[in-house]
Design a protein around this motif. Sequence first.
Motif, PDB file in Angstrom:
ATOM      1  N   LEU A 240       0.828  -1.212   0.000  1.00  0.00           N
ATOM      2  CA  LEU A 240       0.000   0.000   0.000  1.00  0.00           C
ATOM      3  C   LEU A 240       0.859   1.257   0.000  1.00  0.00           C
ATOM      4  CD1 LEU A 240      -2.793   1.306   0.190  1.00  0.00           C
ATOM      5  CD2 LEU A 240      -2.634   1.096   2.684  1.00  0.00           C
ATOM      6  N   VAL A 241       1.898   1.276   0.824  1.00  0.00           N
ATOM      7  CA  VAL A 241       2.788   2.451   0.864  1.00  0.00           C
ATOM      8  C   VAL A 241       3.488   2.638  -0.479  1.00  0.00           C
ATOM      9  CG1 VAL A 241       4.837   3.425   1.968  1.00  0.00           C
ATOM     10  CG2 VAL A 241       3.101   2.300   3.349  1.00  0.00           C
ATOM     11  N   CYS A 242       3.925   1.543  -1.094  1.00  0.00           N
ATOM     12  CA  CYS A 242       4.588   1.640  -2.403  1.00  0.00           C
ATOM     13  C   CYS A 242       3.642   2.195  -3.462  1.00  0.00           C
ATOM     14  CB  CYS A 242       5.115   0.271  -2.822  1.00  0.00           C
ATOM     15  SG  CYS A 242       6.480  -0.345  -1.810  1.00  0.00           S
ATOM     16  N   LEU A 243       2.388   1.736  -3.454  1.00  0.00           N
ATOM     17  CA  LEU A 243       1.412   2.229  -4.429  1.00  0.00           C
ATOM     18  C   LEU A 243       1.127   3.714  -4.220  1.00  0.00           C
ATOM     19  CD1 LEU A 243      -1.128  -0.744  -4.583  1.00  0.00           C
ATOM     20  CD2 LEU A 243       0.625  -0.123  -6.257  1.00  0.00           C
ATOM     21  N   VAL A 244       1.001   4.124  -2.955  1.00  0.00           N
ATOM     22  CA  VAL A 244       0.761   5.542  -2.672  1.00  0.00           C
ATOM     23  C   VAL A 244       1.956   6.385  -3.109  1.00  0.00           C
ATOM     24  CG1 VAL A 244       0.424   7.219  -0.811  1.00  0.00           C
ATOM     25  CG2 VAL A 244      -0.845   5.067  -0.793  1.00  0.00           C
ATOM     26  N   GLY A 245       3.180   5.886  -2.876  1.00  0.00           N
ATOM     27  CA  GLY A 245       4.363   6.621  -3.298  1.00  0.00           C
ATOM     28  C   GLY A 245       4.445   6.790  -4.799  1.00  0.00           C
ATOM     29  N   VAL A 246       4.160   5.719  -5.537  1.00  0.00           N
ATOM     30  CA  VAL A 246       4.200   5.802  -7.006  1.00  0.00           C
ATOM     31  C   VAL A 246       3.083   6.698  -7.525  1.00  0.00           C
ATOM     32  CG1 VAL A 246       3.950   4.454  -9.127  1.00  0.00           C
ATOM     33  CG2 VAL A 246       5.325   3.560  -7.238  1.00  0.00           C
ATOM     34  N   TRP A 247       1.890   6.562  -6.963  1.00  0.00           N
ATOM     35  CA  TRP A 247       0.767   7.402  -7.403  1.00  0.00           C
ATOM     36  C   TRP A 247       1.019   8.880  -7.116  1.00  0.00           C
ATOM     37  CZ3 TRP A 247      -2.538  10.358  -4.296  1.00  0.00           C
ATOM     38  CH2 TRP A 247      -3.610  10.950  -4.974  1.00  0.00           C
ATOM     39  N   GLY A 248       1.547   9.181  -5.937  1.00  0.00           N
ATOM     40  CA  GLY A 248       1.819  10.570  -5.597  1.00  0.00           C
ATOM     41  C   GLY A 248       2.875  11.181  -6.495  1.00  0.00           C
ATOM     42  N   LEU A 249       3.947  10.431  -6.728  1.00  0.00           N
ATOM     43  CA  LEU A 249       4.996  10.949  -7.614  1.00  0.00           C
ATOM     44  C   LEU A 249       4.498  11.052  -9.044  1.00  0.00           C
ATOM     45  CD1 LEU A 249       7.931  11.889  -7.533  1.00  0.00           C
ATOM     46  CD2 LEU A 249       8.620   9.536  -8.051  1.00  0.00           C
ATOM     47  N   GLY A 250       3.624  10.115  -9.451  1.00  0.00           N
ATOM     48  CA  GLY A 250       3.084  10.165 -10.807  1.00  0.00           C
ATOM     49  C   GLY A 250       2.182  11.359 -11.042  1.00  0.00           C
ATOM     50  N   SER A 251       1.526  11.855  -9.991  1.00  0.00           N
ATOM     51  CA  SER A 251       0.683  13.037 -10.151  1.00  0.00           C
ATOM     52  C   SER A 251       1.490  14.300 -10.401  1.00  0.00           C
ATOM     53  CB  SER A 251      -0.180  13.222  -8.899  1.00  0.00           C
ATOM     54  OG  SER A 251       0.636  13.467  -7.762  1.00  0.00           O
ATOM     55  N   LEU A 252       2.778  14.250 -10.115  1.00  0.00           N
ATOM     56  CA  LEU A 252       3.651  15.402 -10.350  1.00  0.00           C
ATOM     57  C   LEU A 252       4.597  15.194 -11.517  1.00  0.00           C
ATOM     58  CD1 LEU A 252       4.658  16.100  -6.627  1.00  0.00           C
ATOM     59  CD2 LEU A 252       3.106  17.476  -8.014  1.00  0.00           C
ATOM     60  N   TRP A 253       5.074  13.974 -11.673  1.00  0.00           N
ATOM     61  CA  TRP A 253       6.131  13.706 -12.653  1.00  0.00           C
ATOM     62  C   TRP A 253       5.990  12.254 -13.098  1.00  0.00           C
ATOM     63  CZ3 TRP A 253      11.911  12.738 -11.286  1.00  0.00           C
ATOM     64  CH2 TRP A 253      12.656  12.697 -12.466  1.00  0.00           C
ATOM     65  N   SER A 254       5.436  12.055 -14.258  1.00  0.00           N
ATOM     66  CA  SER A 254       5.152  10.701 -14.737  1.00  0.00           C
ATOM     67  C   SER A 254       6.432   9.902 -14.967  1.00  0.00           C
ATOM     68  CB  SER A 254       4.324  10.759 -16.028  1.00  0.00           C
ATOM     69  OG  SER A 254       4.995  11.529 -17.019  1.00  0.00           O
ATOM     70  N   GLU A 255       7.467  10.562 -15.501  1.00  0.00           N
ATOM     71  CA  GLU A 255       8.729   9.840 -15.706  1.00  0.00           C
ATOM     72  C   GLU A 255       9.342   9.409 -14.381  1.00  0.00           C
ATOM     73  OE1 GLU A 255       7.995  12.726 -16.975  1.00  0.00           O
ATOM     74  OE2 GLU A 255       7.968  12.480 -19.173  1.00  0.00           O
ATOM     75  N   GLY A 256       9.214  10.276 -13.362  1.00  0.00           N
ATOM     76  CA  GLY A 256       9.725   9.903 -12.049  1.00  0.00           C
ATOM     77  C   GLY A 256       8.982   8.727 -11.456  1.00  0.00           C
ATOM     78  N   ALA A 257       7.669   8.669 -11.679  1.00  0.00           N
ATOM     79  CA  ALA A 257       6.895   7.529 -11.185  1.00  0.00           C
ATOM     80  C   ALA A 257       7.334   6.241 -11.873  1.00  0.00           C
ATOM     81  CB  ALA A 257       5.411   7.777 -11.413  1.00  0.00           C
ATOM     82  N   LEU A 258       7.643   6.332 -13.171  1.00  0.00           N
ATOM     83  CA  LEU A 258       8.128   5.151 -13.890  1.00  0.00           C
ATOM     84  C   LEU A 258       9.474   4.691 -13.347  1.00  0.00           C
ATOM     85  CD1 LEU A 258       7.865   3.112 -16.193  1.00  0.00           C
ATOM     86  CD2 LEU A 258       8.904   4.810 -17.725  1.00  0.00           C
TER      87      LEU A 258
END
Length: 303
Positions: A240-258
């Motif tokens: 759950l924490v990993c998903l929230v971290g990826v989702w939060g970063l993806g809302s700001l920077w899609s390449e960073g989320a990848l």
Amino acid sequence: MVKRENPADSVMGADSGPGAPAVPWRKVLYERQPFPDNYVDRRFLEELRRNIRVRQYRYWAVVRETGLIAQQVSCVAVFLTLWSYMEQGDLEPSLVLWVCLGCALLGYGLYEILGGACVRERTRLADLQSATIFLAFTFGFSPVLKTLTESVSTDTVYAMSAVMLLAHLVSFPYAQPSPPGSLSLNAALFGSVCLASRLPGALHTFTMLSCALLVFALWPCLLHRMRDKAEWSFPWAAVLVCLVGVWGLGSLWSEGALLLSLALLTLTLLCPLLLVLLQRQKDNIHGPWDEAEIREDLSRFLN
């Protein structure tokens, strides 16, 4: 080079042919023997043992343990996401404070429930006093912390924050994250102060430091309690924490989320596979050539 025994040798030993004088070879260097210094007999390699202390890992067990590292990286991503939204003015600090308060109360209640009948080292009143003192001092010194790095360039502040958060991840006591190590926690709080000093107001600074305490100090304690008392819940919490971290970063920077997703997959799936495969290639040998181990109880000499 160790000289192996040769039946044709003129020196007679314990394993020499029939009729030879029985002169036993001893594995000692402190007395003179009728053998070369590098002489060994056939009994020498009989004590050879291979891989007697090599630990064999199971893949999914290692994957489960690496979830702690992955979720800690995601915690840093969640913290940076909150800071970025507050720095852009898209998130009100009062809302974040109420959410943090709700999460803190929920986590404390869960921590107490999972504790069961274990002996408490601190009372609830002591916990309340510690929280009150921290909040009071942080709120009172927020204006000071806000202007702490005014004379430092923004690039330098960001660089210091990045180094401190990286030091937090490197020095975090993953084997037993409750309570977090002083170096790890101090590095995270220092990086949080640097980032909070670049926010618009003192309330923003107070909110960011409260979030830092919740993410970097209190959450690891709860996670450790979950690992001990409710083993089944730990993988779900880490995911759950990993998903929230990826989702939060993806809302700001899609390449960073990848990039974060690839890093988490590498940590949790690829690195354990490499560990298991390389562990099978170990070939440790143990025998009479190892250093002597004193197995006798020597406590009587220490009195």
